[in-house]
Write a protein that holds these residues in place. Structure first.
Motif: not given
Length: 298
Positions: A171-172, A249-254, A259-272
Motif C-alpha cells: 500500500a505504501a 484505521e491507523a489514525g494517520v493522515v495522508v 488528493l491523488v486518490a481522488q484524481l485517480m477516481a476522477a480518471a476512472r469516472a472519465n473512462g480511463d
C-alpha cells in the motif's frame, strides 16, 4: 522442484507462472476466464480445468488475482481451503487489504495451511522480465520455504514482518508511485505549456534529484500519449482505496495521497480505468482545458 498450482493467469500471473514452469517446476495454472495461455503451455505448464484440479497434490498454491473479494473467493468458496492438500503453502501475490490478509491467514492456519502475503511491484514489465520486487508477510520458516519461488519471478525479495505486513508495504508502494506519476504528469503539461522540448527536459530531470523509476518507465507513455496498460488505473484506484482506509484505521493522515486518490477516481469516472496509470496525464490535461480523449496505443 515443486508441484505448484498457480491461480490467476492474467497480465501478471501468466508470465510469472510461465517462469516457474520454465525453471522446471510442475505448474498447473487456472484462470476463471479464457486467457492467452500459449506461452504458459509451451513452457511446460498445464492448464487446469478448475481450482480443485489445479491444487490437487500441489505443495505450493500461488494466487494472483485483482482484489480482496477475489482472493476470498479463491480460498474459501469451494476453493483452495476445500481442495488443497493440508500443509500446503499458500503464496498470495495479489494486492489486497491488510486486514483481509490477516483474517485469511488465521483461517488458513485453522484449516491446516500456511499463508504468505507476497504482493509485488514492477508491473507487467517486471513480471515478464522476472524482476519484480516482492514484499513478504508471514512466518519466517514459510518465507524461507518459498524463496526458490520468489527468486524465480523477482529480484528484490524482502521479508517485512508477519501476515499483513507485505500488504501494508505494498500500500505504501502504491501511494508513492501514484504521487510520483501525478507529479510527472503535471510536470509534462507544465513543460509543454512553456514550449520546452519535452524529451530533452525529461532527460535532464532524470539525471537529478527529480529522477525516479516512475520517470524512467512512464515518460514515453506521456511523450507519445499512448497508454496501453501495464498497470491499469482501475487497479491503482483500488489500491489507493486500501491506502486511505488503512491510514484512517491507523489514525494517520495522508493528505497528498488522499488528493491523488481522488484524481485517480476522477480518471476512472472519465473512462480511463482500462488505461495505464500513466494516463493520469489525461486528467491534468482536462483540468487545464486541453480537451484530451483517452486513447489506447495501437
Amino acid at each position: 522442484m515443486s508441484r505448484i498450482a498457480f491461480i490467476g493467469l492474467g497480465v501478471m500471473g501468466n508470465p510469472m507462472a510461465t517462469h516457474l514452469a520454465e525453471a522446471g517446476h510442475d505448474v498447473a495454472g487456472y484462470n476463471n476466464v479464457p486467457v492467452r495461455e500459449a506461452a504458459f503451455e509451451l513452457s511446460g505448464g498445464r492448464v487446469a480445468t478448475s481450482i480443485a484440479d489445479a491444487v490437487d497434490g500441489a505443495e505450493i498454491v500461488a494466487i494472483m488475482v485483482p482484489d480482496s473479494p477475489d482472493v476470498e473467493q479463491v480460498l474459501t468458496r469451494d476453493g483452495v481451503f476445500d481442495h488443497a492438500t493440508p500443509g500446503a503453502l499458500i503464496v498470495d501475490f495479489s494486492s489486497i487489504r491488510p486486514d483481509v490478509t490477516v483474517d485469511l491467514a488465521q483461517q488458513a492456519k485453522a484449516r491446516g495451511f500456511r499463508l504468505l502475503d507476497a504482493p509485488v511491484s514492477g508491473g507487467q514489465k517486471g513480471a515478464v522480465d522476472a524482476s519484480l520486487s516482492i514484499m513478504v508477510g508471514g512466518d519466517t520458516p514459510d518465507f524461507v520455504a518459498a524463496l526458490p519461488i520468489f527468486e524465480t519471478v523477482g529480484k528484490t525479495i524482502v521479508h517485512v514482518g508477519g501476515n499483513g505486513a507485505g500488504q501494508t508495504v505494498k500500500a505504501a508502494n502504491q501511494l508513492i508511485v501514484a504521487v510520483n506519476i501525478q507529479a510527472l504528469a503535471e510536470a509534462v503539461v507544465f513543460l509543454q505549456a512553456h514550449h520546452v522540448d519535452l524529451s530533452s527536459a525529461l532527460d535532464v530531470l532524470s539525471g537529478g534529484l527529480a529522477g525516479s523509476k516512475v520517470l524512467d518507465q512512464k515518460r514515453e507513455n506521456m511523450v507519445r500519449h499512448e497508454f496501453r496498460p501495464g498497470f491499469r488505473i482501475e487497479l491503482h484506484h483500488k489500491d489507493m482505496g486500501i491506502v486511505t482506509a488503512a491510514a484512517r484505521e491507523a489514525g494517520v493522515v495522508v493528505p497528498v495521497g488522499a488528493l491523488v486518490a481522488q484524481l485517480m477516481a476522477a480518471a476512472r469516472a472519465n473512462g480511463d480505468g482500462g488505461l495505464d496509470h500513466s494516463a493520469l496525464l489525461l486528467g491534468v490535461e482536462r483540468l487545464s482545458g486541453l480537451g484530451t480523449s483517452s486513447p489506447l496505443s495501437p
